[in-house]
Design a protein around this motif. Structure first.
Motif, mmCIF file in Angstrom:
data_model
loop_
_atom_site.group_PDB
_atom_site.id
_atom_site.type_symbol
_atom_site.label_atom_id
_atom_site.label_comp_id
_atom_site.label_asym_id
_atom_site.label_seq_id
_atom_site.Cartn_x
_atom_site.Cartn_y
_atom_site.Cartn_z
ATOM 1 N N ARG A 10 6.288 10.424 -5.529
ATOM 2 C CA ARG A 10 6.317 11.188 -4.286
ATOM 3 C C ARG A 10 5.287 12.305 -4.400
ATOM 4 O O ARG A 10 5.430 13.233 -5.203
ATOM 5 C CB ARG A 10 7.712 11.784 -4.087
ATOM 6 C CG ARG A 10 7.863 12.621 -2.830
ATOM 7 C CD ARG A 10 9.308 13.095 -2.697
ATOM 8 N NE ARG A 10 9.536 13.826 -1.464
ATOM 9 C CZ ARG A 10 9.329 15.136 -1.331
ATOM 10 N NH1 ARG A 10 8.860 15.857 -2.342
ATOM 11 N NH2 ARG A 10 9.571 15.727 -0.178
ATOM 12 N N ASP A 11 4.211 12.201 -3.616
ATOM 13 C CA ASP A 11 3.139 13.197 -3.674
ATOM 14 C C ASP A 11 3.070 13.992 -2.382
ATOM 15 O O ASP A 11 2.902 13.431 -1.300
ATOM 16 C CB ASP A 11 1.793 12.503 -3.932
ATOM 17 C CG ASP A 11 1.778 11.822 -5.290
ATOM 18 O OD1 ASP A 11 2.139 12.484 -6.284
ATOM 19 O OD2 ASP A 11 1.415 10.626 -5.350
ATOM 20 N N VAL A 12 3.201 15.291 -2.526
ATOM 21 C CA VAL A 12 3.179 16.175 -1.357
ATOM 22 C C VAL A 12 1.789 16.775 -1.186
ATOM 23 O O VAL A 12 1.216 17.304 -2.138
ATOM 24 C CB VAL A 12 4.208 17.316 -1.532
ATOM 25 C CG1 VAL A 12 4.222 18.206 -0.299
ATOM 26 C CG2 VAL A 12 5.591 16.746 -1.819
ATOM 27 N N LYS A 24 0.838 -1.192 0.000
ATOM 28 C CA LYS A 24 0.000 0.000 0.000
ATOM 29 C C LYS A 24 0.879 1.251 0.000
ATOM 30 O O LYS A 24 2.061 1.187 0.317
ATOM 31 C CB LYS A 24 -0.922 0.010 1.218
ATOM 32 C CG LYS A 24 -0.199 0.137 2.556
ATOM 33 C CD LYS A 24 -1.150 0.050 3.724
ATOM 34 C CE LYS A 24 -1.749 1.386 4.103
ATOM 35 N NZ LYS A 24 -0.767 2.349 4.656
ATOM 36 N N ASN A 25 0.274 2.369 -0.334
ATOM 37 C CA ASN A 25 0.992 3.633 -0.263
ATOM 38 C C ASN A 25 1.332 3.940 1.190
ATOM 39 O O ASN A 25 0.606 3.543 2.094
ATOM 40 C CB ASN A 25 0.144 4.764 -0.842
ATOM 41 C CG ASN A 25 -0.233 4.491 -2.286
ATOM 42 O OD1 ASN A 25 0.252 3.546 -2.895
ATOM 43 N ND2 ASN A 25 -1.088 5.343 -2.837
ATOM 44 N N HIS A 26 2.427 4.642 1.382
ATOM 45 C CA HIS A 26 2.846 4.959 2.739
ATOM 46 C C HIS A 26 3.370 6.381 2.819
ATOM 47 O O HIS A 26 3.958 6.886 1.865
ATOM 48 C CB HIS A 26 3.971 4.016 3.175
ATOM 49 C CG HIS A 26 3.524 2.654 3.563
ATOM 50 N ND1 HIS A 26 2.945 2.374 4.773
ATOM 51 C CD2 HIS A 26 3.592 1.476 2.899
ATOM 52 C CE1 HIS A 26 2.676 1.082 4.839
ATOM 53 N NE2 HIS A 26 3.062 0.509 3.712
ATOM 54 N N PRO A 74 0.531 19.604 9.733
ATOM 55 C CA PRO A 74 1.813 19.705 9.023
ATOM 56 C C PRO A 74 1.750 19.011 7.672
ATOM 57 O O PRO A 74 0.847 18.219 7.426
ATOM 58 C CB PRO A 74 2.776 19.010 9.971
ATOM 59 C CG PRO A 74 1.942 18.047 10.718
ATOM 60 C CD PRO A 74 0.585 18.647 10.830
ATOM 61 N N ILE A 75 2.700 19.307 6.861
ATOM 62 C CA ILE A 75 2.790 18.736 5.527
ATOM 63 C C ILE A 75 2.844 17.210 5.587
ATOM 64 O O ILE A 75 3.406 16.642 6.513
ATOM 65 C CB ILE A 75 4.057 19.291 4.842
ATOM 66 C CG1 ILE A 75 4.039 19.017 3.338
ATOM 67 C CG2 ILE A 75 5.307 18.695 5.465
ATOM 68 C CD1 ILE A 75 5.196 19.697 2.636
ATOM 69 N N THR A 76 2.196 16.558 4.638
ATOM 70 C CA THR A 76 2.304 15.101 4.546
ATOM 71 C C THR A 76 2.788 14.717 3.153
ATOM 72 O O THR A 76 2.455 15.378 2.170
ATOM 73 C CB THR A 76 0.957 14.401 4.821
ATOM 74 O OG1 THR A 76 -0.005 14.864 3.891
ATOM 75 C CG2 THR A 76 0.482 14.661 6.228
ATOM 76 N N VAL A 77 3.566 13.651 3.101
ATOM 77 C CA VAL A 77 4.105 13.175 1.829
ATOM 78 C C VAL A 77 3.762 11.711 1.661
ATOM 79 O O VAL A 77 4.004 10.915 2.565
ATOM 80 C CB VAL A 77 5.639 13.348 1.774
ATOM 81 C CG1 VAL A 77 6.186 12.849 0.445
ATOM 82 C CG2 VAL A 77 6.020 14.796 1.999
ATOM 83 N N GLU A 78 3.171 11.391 0.532
ATOM 84 C CA GLU A 78 2.803 9.997 0.297
ATOM 85 C C GLU A 78 3.661 9.391 -0.807
ATOM 86 O O GLU A 78 3.820 9.974 -1.876
ATOM 87 C CB GLU A 78 1.323 9.888 -0.100
ATOM 88 C CG GLU A 78 0.869 8.456 -0.217
ATOM 89 C CD GLU A 78 -0.627 8.335 -0.426
ATOM 90 O OE1 GLU A 78 -1.373 8.373 0.575
ATOM 91 O OE2 GLU A 78 -1.067 8.236 -1.584
ATOM 92 N N TYR A 79 4.199 8.234 -0.496
ATOM 93 C CA TYR A 79 4.995 7.503 -1.474
ATOM 94 C C TYR A 79 4.194 6.325 -1.999
ATOM 95 O O TYR A 79 3.475 5.665 -1.245
ATOM 96 C CB TYR A 79 6.293 7.008 -0.830
ATOM 97 C CG TYR A 79 7.255 8.126 -0.508
ATOM 98 C CD1 TYR A 79 8.129 8.599 -1.474
ATOM 99 C CD2 TYR A 79 7.280 8.716 0.751
ATOM 100 C CE1 TYR A 79 9.013 9.632 -1.194
ATOM 101 C CE2 TYR A 79 8.153 9.747 1.043
ATOM 102 C CZ TYR A 79 9.016 10.191 0.062
ATOM 103 O OH TYR A 79 9.888 11.213 0.338
#
Lengths: 121, 121
Positions: free
Chosen positions: B79-81, B45-47, B86-91
């Motif tokens: 890499r999706d910001v 899954k995405n993390h 706070p900012i989250t980044v999904e890989y």
DNA sequence: CGGGATCCATCGAGATACTG
DNA sequence: CAGTATCTCGATGGATCCCG
């Protein structure tokens, strides 16, 4: 990979490690600077120690000896000693070692398309 | 491998290197201590960054960051910001990254039989 | 010829602390 | 949260010399 289980990730950390282990084994078997060149060279024909040393440019006898020993332990390579004078030693791939060829070919095909993709960027 | 050419080894050293290059690319892409765990985790899954850090036990943010960056450069990972606070980044794995699964599965199958063979000795 | 022994350089990776 | 910056160390591999 079992895509039916991908949705909610039911795998535990332990299961994940178990999944990875056999993959890592093979990567390690093909990894390092000299393993692939040696395996490929032996897939072409049997070689003596000095022949391999000449064929695989840049390798030192130390590394050649080390990797051959490791491949022998893993059952991929045969070492046959002939009691001539001076002594000669012939290295060859076992049938088992040859079975790696199909794996290498699969890997290679993906790698070729990858090269194209990266170069085109 | 082109077995029709194996008998007398007509390959030059240069041809041999060219043959190996794409294989080495893939081995390097899957090699190292953390690449496989990260790829496998993302195939489930995405993390987010912190999720990966927790999921892959023992990894430091330094190594996680480093490998993710490398996998992104190689087109395997998105890499999706998200500009939350706070900012989250999904890989996530790209479709291309997912195409590695069949390679990994081939490697894994060979590795499993290898484990059996080695253990039985 | 077929290696082994020793010393040394480089690099991947861990530990720890810090930042926007 | 999502990383970055330093410092450090151990493993991999190179260089060189040696032996049966």
């Amino acid at each position: 990979m079992d895509t039916t289980k991908n949705i909610s990730n039911p795998y535990t950390v332990t299961e994940c490690k178990t999944f990875i282990l056999p993959v890592r084994d093979v990567i390690d078997l093909l990894g390092g600077k000299w393993r692939l060149p040696i395996i490929i060279a032996l897939s072409f024909k049997n070689h003596r120690f000095k022949e391999l040393e000449r064929q695989i440019e840049g390798i030192t006898p130390r590394m050649l000896s080390k990797v051959l020993k490791d491949l022998e332990i893993n059952g991929l390579v045969n070492r046959d000693v002939f009691k001539t004078t001076p002594i000669t030693v012939e290295y060859s791939l076992t049938d088992y070692g040859k079975s790696l060829d199909k794996v290498i070919e699969t890997v290679r095909e993906w790698g070729l398309t990858h090269r194209q993709k990266i170069i085109n960027k």
